[in-house]
Design a protein around this motif. Structure first.
Motif, PDB file in Angstrom:
ATOM      1  N   PRO A  11       0.608  -1.339  -0.374  1.00 60.89           N
ATOM      2  CA  PRO A  11       0.069   0.302  -0.148  1.00 60.89           C
ATOM      3  C   PRO A  11       1.052   1.355  -0.260  1.00 60.89           C
ATOM      4  O   PRO A  11       2.009   1.324   0.259  1.00 60.89           O
ATOM      5  CB  PRO A  11      -1.185  -0.129   1.172  1.00 60.89           C
ATOM      6  CG  PRO A  11      -0.330  -1.043   2.062  1.00 60.89           C
ATOM      7  CD  PRO A  11       0.664  -1.886   0.971  1.00 60.89           C
ATOM      8  N   ASN A  12      -0.011   2.178  -0.557  1.00 64.87           N
ATOM      9  CA  ASN A  12       1.027   3.117  -0.587  1.00 64.87           C
ATOM     10  C   ASN A  12       2.094   3.707  -1.351  1.00 64.87           C
ATOM     11  O   ASN A  12       2.765   4.817  -1.762  1.00 64.87           O
ATOM     12  CB  ASN A  12       0.845   4.239   0.678  1.00 64.87           C
ATOM     13  CG  ASN A  12       0.471   4.497   1.404  1.00 64.87           C
ATOM     14  OD1 ASN A  12      -0.967   4.763   1.134  1.00 64.87           O
ATOM     15  ND2 ASN A  12      -0.099   3.683   2.705  1.00 64.87           N
ATOM     16  N   SER A  52      -0.542  -3.259  -5.221  1.00 71.83           N
ATOM     17  CA  SER A  52      -1.106  -3.720  -5.095  1.00 71.83           C
ATOM     18  C   SER A  52      -1.354  -2.469  -3.400  1.00 71.83           C
ATOM     19  O   SER A  52      -0.555  -3.074  -2.657  1.00 71.83           O
ATOM     20  CB  SER A  52      -1.774  -4.714  -4.509  1.00 71.83           C
ATOM     21  OG  SER A  52      -3.328  -4.718  -4.655  1.00 71.83           O
ATOM     22  N   ASN A  53      -2.676  -2.317  -3.104  1.00 74.98           N
ATOM     23  CA  ASN A  53      -3.288  -1.121  -1.910  1.00 74.98           C
ATOM     24  C   ASN A  53      -4.196  -2.338  -1.414  1.00 74.98           C
ATOM     25  O   ASN A  53      -4.762  -2.275   0.003  1.00 74.98           O
ATOM     26  CB  ASN A  53      -3.633  -0.158  -1.614  1.00 74.98           C
ATOM     27  CG  ASN A  53      -2.646   0.935  -2.589  1.00 74.98           C
ATOM     28  OD1 ASN A  53      -1.886   1.791  -1.865  1.00 74.98           O
ATOM     29  ND2 ASN A  53      -4.013   1.619  -3.886  1.00 74.98           N
ATOM     30  N   HIS A  54      -3.896  -3.257  -1.165  1.00 73.01           N
ATOM     31  CA  HIS A  54      -5.072  -4.788  -0.861  1.00 73.01           C
ATOM     32  C   HIS A  54      -4.284  -6.196  -0.548  1.00 73.01           C
ATOM     33  O   HIS A  54      -3.979  -6.567  -1.128  1.00 73.01           O
ATOM     34  CB  HIS A  54      -6.304  -5.164  -2.112  1.00 73.01           C
ATOM     35  CG  HIS A  54      -6.853  -3.596  -2.738  1.00 73.01           C
ATOM     36  ND1 HIS A  54      -7.870  -3.095  -1.325  1.00 73.01           N
ATOM     37  CD2 HIS A  54      -7.173  -2.710  -3.276  1.00 73.01           C
ATOM     38  CE1 HIS A  54      -7.829  -1.587  -1.831  1.00 73.01           C
ATOM     39  NE2 HIS A  54      -8.339  -1.820  -3.526  1.00 73.01           N
ATOM     40  N   GLU A  55      -3.894  -5.711   1.187  1.00 75.70           N
ATOM     41  CA  GLU A  55      -3.626  -7.370   1.475  1.00 75.70           C
ATOM     42  C   GLU A  55      -4.136  -8.578   0.904  1.00 75.70           C
ATOM     43  O   GLU A  55      -2.833  -9.340   0.282  1.00 75.70           O
ATOM     44  CB  GLU A  55      -3.873  -7.131   2.831  1.00 75.70           C
ATOM     45  CG  GLU A  55      -3.262  -8.394   3.662  1.00 75.70           C
ATOM     46  CD  GLU A  55      -3.425  -8.256   5.132  1.00 75.70           C
ATOM     47  OE1 GLU A  55      -2.770  -8.281   6.134  1.00 75.70           O
ATOM     48  OE2 GLU A  55      -4.558  -7.503   5.791  1.00 75.70           O
ATOM     49  N   GLY A  56      -5.051  -8.705   0.870  1.00 76.24           N
ATOM     50  CA  GLY A  56      -5.623  -9.812   0.261  1.00 76.24           C
ATOM     51  C   GLY A  56      -5.686  -9.711  -1.432  1.00 76.24           C
ATOM     52  O   GLY A  56      -4.763 -11.600  -2.224  1.00 76.24           O
ATOM     53  N   VAL A  57      -5.416  -9.337  -2.171  1.00 77.78           N
ATOM     54  CA  VAL A  57      -4.623  -9.605  -3.669  1.00 77.78           C
ATOM     55  C   VAL A  57      -2.825  -9.642  -3.601  1.00 77.78           C
ATOM     56  O   VAL A  57      -2.326 -10.475  -4.482  1.00 77.78           O
ATOM     57  CB  VAL A  57      -4.669  -8.189  -4.584  1.00 77.78           C
ATOM     58  CG1 VAL A  57      -3.713  -7.728  -6.019  1.00 77.78           C
ATOM     59  CG2 VAL A  57      -5.669  -7.818  -4.392  1.00 77.78           C
ATOM     60  N   LEU A  58      -2.083  -9.051  -2.444  1.00 79.85           N
ATOM     61  CA  LEU A  58      -0.822  -9.851  -2.002  1.00 79.85           C
ATOM     62  C   LEU A  58      -0.840 -10.895  -1.763  1.00 79.85           C
ATOM     63  O   LEU A  58       0.123 -11.895  -2.243  1.00 79.85           O
ATOM     64  CB  LEU A  58       0.025  -9.049  -1.757  1.00 79.85           C
ATOM     65  CG  LEU A  58      -0.036  -6.973  -1.802  1.00 79.85           C
ATOM     66  CD1 LEU A  58       0.230  -6.418  -0.350  1.00 79.85           C
ATOM     67  CD2 LEU A  58       1.507  -6.699  -2.844  1.00 79.85           C
ATOM     68  N   LEU A  75       9.631  -8.174  -1.586  1.00 77.78           N
ATOM     69  CA  LEU A  75       8.619  -8.012  -1.204  1.00 77.78           C
ATOM     70  C   LEU A  75       8.069  -6.945  -0.454  1.00 77.78           C
ATOM     71  O   LEU A  75       9.275  -6.992   0.936  1.00 77.78           O
ATOM     72  CB  LEU A  75       7.723  -8.762  -0.470  1.00 77.78           C
ATOM     73  CG  LEU A  75       6.711  -8.327   0.970  1.00 77.78           C
ATOM     74  CD1 LEU A  75       5.338  -8.038  -0.321  1.00 77.78           C
ATOM     75  CD2 LEU A  75       5.837  -9.667   1.500  1.00 77.78           C
ATOM     76  N   ASN A  76       8.448  -5.525  -1.102  1.00 76.64           N
ATOM     77  CA  ASN A  76       7.693  -3.980  -0.121  1.00 76.64           C
ATOM     78  C   ASN A  76       6.701  -4.214   0.100  1.00 76.64           C
ATOM     79  O   ASN A  76       6.079  -3.775  -0.741  1.00 76.64           O
ATOM     80  CB  ASN A  76       8.617  -3.205  -0.614  1.00 76.64           C
ATOM     81  CG  ASN A  76       8.398  -1.532  -0.009  1.00 76.64           C
ATOM     82  OD1 ASN A  76       8.500  -2.248   1.327  1.00 76.64           O
ATOM     83  ND2 ASN A  76       9.393  -0.846  -0.410  1.00 76.64           N
ATOM     84  N   ALA A  77       6.291  -4.901   1.652  1.00 81.36           N
ATOM     85  CA  ALA A  77       4.772  -5.055   2.062  1.00 81.36           C
ATOM     86  C   ALA A  77       4.103  -3.112   2.308  1.00 81.36           C
ATOM     87  O   ALA A  77       3.345  -3.446   3.033  1.00 81.36           O
ATOM     88  CB  ALA A  77       4.759  -5.659   3.366  1.00 81.36           C
ATOM     89  N   GLY A  78       5.436  -2.849   2.924  1.00 80.90           N
ATOM     90  CA  GLY A  78       5.077  -1.059   2.940  1.00 80.90           C
ATOM     91  C   GLY A  78       4.328  -1.386   4.097  1.00 80.90           C
ATOM     92  O   GLY A  78       4.542  -2.214   5.037  1.00 80.90           O
ATOM     93  N   ALA A  79       3.158  -0.836   4.935  1.00 83.72           N
ATOM     94  CA  ALA A  79       2.558  -0.398   5.982  1.00 83.72           C
ATOM     95  C   ALA A  79       2.692  -2.309   6.114  1.00 83.72           C
ATOM     96  O   ALA A  79       2.442  -2.853   7.676  1.00 83.72           O
ATOM     97  CB  ALA A  79       1.443   0.006   6.094  1.00 83.72           C
ATOM     98  N   TYR A  80       2.085  -2.976   5.547  1.00 81.77           N
ATOM     99  CA  TYR A  80       1.324  -4.793   6.109  1.00 81.77           C
ATOM    100  C   TYR A  80       2.800  -5.389   6.674  1.00 81.77           C
ATOM    101  O   TYR A  80       2.444  -6.511   7.383  1.00 81.77           O
ATOM    102  CB  TYR A  80       1.438  -5.288   4.510  1.00 81.77           C
ATOM    103  CG  TYR A  80      -0.089  -4.725   4.219  1.00 81.77           C
ATOM    104  CD1 TYR A  80      -1.597  -4.634   5.269  1.00 81.77           C
ATOM    105  CD2 TYR A  80      -0.100  -4.295   2.207  1.00 81.77           C
ATOM    106  CE1 TYR A  80      -1.895  -3.898   4.312  1.00 81.77           C
ATOM    107  CE2 TYR A  80      -2.067  -4.056   2.437  1.00 81.77           C
ATOM    108  CZ  TYR A  80      -3.037  -4.289   2.946  1.00 81.77           C
ATOM    109  OH  TYR A  80      -3.903  -3.201   2.306  1.00 81.77           O
ATOM    110  N   THR A  81       3.866  -5.562   6.360  1.00 83.94           N
ATOM    111  CA  THR A  81       5.120  -4.862   6.951  1.00 83.94           C
ATOM    112  C   THR A  81       4.917  -5.294   8.789  1.00 83.94           C
ATOM    113  O   THR A  81       5.139  -7.107   9.066  1.00 83.94           O
ATOM    114  CB  THR A  81       6.133  -4.540   6.750  1.00 83.94           C
ATOM    115  OG1 THR A  81       6.344  -4.311   5.578  1.00 83.94           O
ATOM    116  CG2 THR A  81       7.275  -5.531   7.094  1.00 83.94           C
ATOM    117  N   HIS A  82       3.922  -4.412   9.075  1.00 81.96           N
ATOM    118  CA  HIS A  82       4.326  -4.090  10.774  1.00 81.96           C
ATOM    119  C   HIS A  82       2.546  -4.975  10.931  1.00 81.96           C
ATOM    120  O   HIS A  82       2.243  -4.616  12.713  1.00 81.96           O
ATOM    121  CB  HIS A  82       4.367  -3.125  10.765  1.00 81.96           C
ATOM    122  CG  HIS A  82       5.242  -2.054   9.918  1.00 81.96           C
ATOM    123  ND1 HIS A  82       7.032  -2.563  10.471  1.00 81.96           N
ATOM    124  CD2 HIS A  82       5.586  -1.332   9.252  1.00 81.96           C
ATOM    125  CE1 HIS A  82       7.845  -1.860   9.415  1.00 81.96           C
ATOM    126  NE2 HIS A  82       6.451  -0.878   8.159  1.00 81.96           N
TER     127      HIS A  82
END
Length: 151
Positions: A11-12, A52-58, A75-82
């Motif tokens: 995301p972002n 993608s900005n959507h977790e499920g898509v990733l 993988l650069n998961a952005g904020a989903y990393t945390h």
């Protein structure tokens, strides 16, 4: 033959170049994608670059990667990393080598960014080198995957 790998962005990251340039720089995600494709060719990798900005898509893309013959993921998961146990579980479920990467040094930032749900499932973590973090992740994947190709 080039080794197929996936570069996933969370995301972002589609806002790179505009979003907080003091932290993330002025390079756009499209420019990073072009650099990754060129570096991949030099390293013997075929790069599929997605965001993608959507977790499920990733999660879906990680699952699909294993079934499509992809050999590794940056993988650069952005904020989903945390926050994402789902991404952690998806990585474990497919058994592919994953390199977690970040543009900024997450450990020099807010406390909540110091914990990664991805890192325990990843082969390694690269952070703090701006767009070069992507190239370093590709180099790590190439080093991990090349010997398997030669056998």
């Amino acid at each position: 033959m080039a080794i197929p790998i996936l570069v996933l962005n969370g995301p972002n990251l589609n806002r790179l170049g505009k979003r907080e340039p003091g932290i993330y720089g002025s390079t756009t995600l499209a420019e990073i994608g072009e650099r990754c494709t060129a570096a991949g060719a030099r390293l013997g990798l075929s790069v599929d670059f997605r965001q993608s900005n959507h977790e499920g898509v990733l999660v879906d893309w990680i699952h699909e990667a294993a079934d499509a013959g992809v050999r590794g993921i940056a993988l650069n998961a952005g904020a989903y990393t945390h926050t994402s146990v789902a991404l952690h579980d998806a990585i474990r479920a497919v058994g592919l080598p994953v390199i977690e990467l970040h543009l900024s040094n997450v450990h020099a930032r807010e406390e909540f960014r110091h914990h990664s749900f991805i890192a325990p499932a990843a082969a390694g973590v690269i952070a703090g080198f701006g767009p070069m973090s992507y190239i370093l992740a590709l180099e790590a994947l190439a080093a991990m995957l090349q010997p398997a190709q030669d056998s």
